[in-house]
Design an enzyme around this catalytic site. Structure first.
Site: not given
Ligand code: LAN
Length: 723
Positions: A453-455
């Site tokens: 998600t955050d990548c």
């Protein structure tokens, strides 16, 4: 240099060249964290091409000339820092660096190599041994990670590794380690993940571990305990573990294995009742003790094991090997992480044979996990942190407002964003419980391919910033691809408004009661995290700001942002801070939270931001810096480090500037960063920055450059607005 890092589309391979002079390695024993000297010194020598290093040339920089002395030195420092840091970039555009830290990974590789009979080269072995000796602690043991005190997990596994790598029992250092193991009662007090490897090597019978119950996979999927609901890292480790258990795989009982049977225990091997020790674990290791519920279930599955049904076992085995093969294919034999990499490899060796194509494909991907630093050669926590570091680096450099000076560097970084985005879902993704992948960015490389998600969020942010601020044309990362990335984010938001790591949250926290790994916490469920949620909110906001995308799922995006913000607010602690789950610790979590809140327009005067500011100010040290110990992560309460740390300071400064906090506190933080900078533009490696599952630390070597650059860059902007 005899050792050189060779990279190809993010893939990092350390190669030894016989006819080149050897690297001079100077390991500083004071700090267990490597400075990554080997890579950095050679990259610096090769690539260092400073721009505008002359302090008199500010006027050429299209930034106002500063009256104030501090601002002038900040600009100088930024140039020096980016000149240095841009030299560390690899030709394919990514930043490379040491991603070691955990001390329980190398043994999996060494034991697998011993059992399946694949060889590390002599030079690799030499460096692996150096690494283990360099990290041995004064009491003879090893910790679970490089800053840890001795644990049985670290000591038993690394002792065995050294023996398998050829170090004799009589070696003085091994004698010390042997003494440690003996005085702690012997290897049966190691945690279950160590016992698993002991069984594979043949220095513990399989009766020594609780059942890994392969039939669990045959239960109906709707059951909350079905393993398809576990956090993917846990799931992908227990898949091959259960397969190996189902087959009771044991390597050849060689004379060395027989010697180890004598060395690892206090009593005679043959006289030990290993069944009685299934739950024995040293107090040194205990972080998440087995619950009563788990003990009851273990009793049931252990009993079932004695009478298990053939047909069911066959069915489970078949499913497990097909799952292993699917994961191998999906990740090009890299696998999701270094734990399942070697257990999968072992399983394939057993199921398909030493000469099978699949085993050779595995072999070809072993070196992807190796990294060489001045402390020796290690197995990293992942096959690198390429995309993550690159996306952050882009944002840090752009924040300085001097991006135009680093055009080549930034276009090359853009190229890496381009070649690492995942463009397709994996084959049979539903069958193998994989979320969609299309549009997501992974943490490391496209070959690895598990999007996060955050990548993905940092990938979107970095791409859009480059599109906005640099003259990149045509956009290789098309609007369609950015929409896919946003679709990925929207598809993976949890009901609680937050975002987890790789997948939707598939189970509730109670299943944590079944966590069998005594040394980690929170491995059963992919929960929503403050950091992941903040990154996703920021990315969606950035996307939303582009008029070009005005028609793309606008309403859903607005709703997602709103719910994300509510989630973050709900995670704030009464003292104003946020816990950070993936780096050390409250300064990290708080930075992410503030970044998201301010991005979406929360007033710095709001109660939430004000109490966060109070929290940060209360932790500033007399030298102007902030320093947090990794124990903050373990104990989930703020534990100061003995010394201020540049990485923590940078996060605090980034937060305080956004929150329009007291200028003198900010300036003192900035001065601390300046004071700590080395003459060549680098900062010294200080304490470890990363963490996972509460209890294991991991190195983010490039953070010592990325975050000071980012913070100083933000400070310059802030001064511009003030003057
Ligand atoms: C990582 C590395 C990246 C990290 C971030 C993207 C930085 C974070 O924001 C979300 C979580 C994530 C993806 C993450 C989770 C845990 C990982 C995969 C690791 C720290 C790298 C190694 C670790 C993995 C679990 C190590 C193997 C140990 C087990 C308990 C299976």
């Amino acid at each position: 240099m005899a050792w050189r890092l060779i990279c190809d589309r993010g893939r990092q391979l350390w190669r030894y060249f016989q006819d080149e002079p050897a690297v001079s390695i100077d390991y500083d024993e004071e700090n267990p964290n490597s400075s990554d000297k080997i890579y950095r010194e050679s990259a610096f020598k090769q690539n260092y091409k400073p721009v505008y290093a002359d302090a008199d040339q500010y006027d050429k920089l299209r930034i106002p000339t500063f009256q104030e002395e501090l601002s002038a030195s900040v600009v100088k420092s930024i140039l020096n820092a980016v000149n240095y840091y841009s030299a560390l970039q690899v030709e394919d555009g990514h930043w490379a660096g040491d991603y070691g830290g955990p001390m329980f990974l190398l043994p999996g590789a060494v034991i697998t190599s011993y059992v399946t009979n694949f060889q590390f080269t002599e030079e690799q072995k030499y460096q692996l041994i150096r690494y283990l000796f360099n990290h041995q602690l004064p009491n003879g043991g090893w910790g679970t990670h490089i800053e840890n005190r001795s644990t049985m997990f670290g000591t038993v596994l690394n002792y065995i590794s050294l023996r398998l790598l050829g170090v004799p029992f009589t070696n003085e250092r091994l004698q010390k380690a042997h003494h440690f193991i003996q005085s702690e009662g012997g290897a049966m007090y190691a945690p279950s993940w160590a016992k698993f490897w002991l069984c594979v090597l043949g220095v513990m019978p399989w009766e020594g571990v609780n059942s890994l119950f392969p039939e669990l996979w045959l239960l109906p999927e709707w059951l909350p305990v079905h393993p398809s609901r576990y956090w993917c890292h846990c799931r992908m480790v227990y898949v091959p573990m259960s397969y190996v258990y189902a087959e009771k795989i044991v390597g050849e009982i060689t004379p060395l294995v027989r010697e180890l049977r004598k060395e690892l225990y206090v009593e005679k091997y043959e006289s030990i009742d290993f069944t009685k020790h299934r739950n024995s674990i040293s107090a040194l290791d205990l972080y998440y003790p087995q619950t009563v519920l788990l003990k009851i279930l273990n009793f049931c599955t252990n009993t079932y094991e004695t009478v298990h049904i053939r047909q069911l076992r066959d069915k489970a085995r078949e499913f497990l090997i097909s799952y292993i093969e699917a994961e191998d294919e999906h990740t090009n034999y890299v696998n999701i992480g270094p734990v399942n990499k070697f257990i999968n490899m072992l399983s394939i060796w057993y199921a398909k044979g030493r000469d099978s194509k699949q085993f050779h494909q595995h072999l070809a991907r072993v070196d992807d996990y190796l990294w060489l630093s001045e402390d020796g050669m290690k197995i990293q926590g992942y096959n690198g942190s390429q995309l993550w570091d690159t996306a952050f680096s882009i944002q840090a450099i752009l924040e300085t407002g001097l991006g135009h000076l680093y055009n080549k560097c930034l276009s090359s970084a853009y190229y890496y964003l381009d070649i690492s985005q995942v463009l397709e879902d994996v084959k049979d993704h539903v069958k193998f419980y994989r979320h969609i992948s299309k549009g997501g960015w992974p943490f490391s490389t496209r070959d690895h391919g598990w999007p996060i998600t955050d990548c993905t969020a940092e990938g979107i942010k970095a791409t859009l910033l480059l599109h906005e601020q640099m003259s990149i044309s045509p956009h290789r990362i098309s609007s369609d691809r950015l929409e896919d990335a946003v679709n990925f984010l929207l598809s993976i938001q949890n009901k609680d408004g937050g975002w987890a790591t790789y997948e939707l949250q598939r189970s509730t926290a109670w299943i944590e009661l079944l966590n069998p790994a005594e040394v980690f916490q929170g491995i059963m469920v992919d929960y929503s995290y403050t950091e992941c949620t903040s990154a996703c909110v920021q990315a969606l906001w950035k996307f939303r700001e582009q008029s070009y995308f005005a028609n793309h799922r606008r309403k859903e995006i607005d709703g997602a942002i709103q719910r994300g913000i509510e989630f973050i607010k709900g995670k704030q602690r009464p003292d104003g801070s946020w816990y950070g789950s993936w780096a050390v610790c409250f300064t990290y979590g708080t930075w992410f939270a503030i970044e998201a809140l301010i991005t979406v327009g929360e007033s710095p005067k709001s109660k939430s931001i004000q109490s966060a500011v109070q929290f940060l100010l209360s932790k500033q040290n007399a030298d102007g810096g902030w320093g947090e110990s990794y124990l903050s992560c373990v104990h989930k309460t703020y534990v100061p480090h003995k010394h201020s740390q540049v990485v923590n300071t940078a996060w605090a400064v980034l937060s305080l500037i956004l929150a329009k906090a007291d200028a003198s506190a900010i300036r003192r933080g900035v001065q601390f960063l300046l004071k700590k900078q080395c003459a060549n533009g680098d900062w010294n490696q200080e304490a470890i920055s990363g963490v996972f599952n509460g209890n294991c630390m991991i190195s983010y070597t490039n953070y010592r450059n990325i975050f000071p650059i980012w913070a100083l860059g933000r400070y310059i902007k802030y001064e511009c607005n003030h003057s």
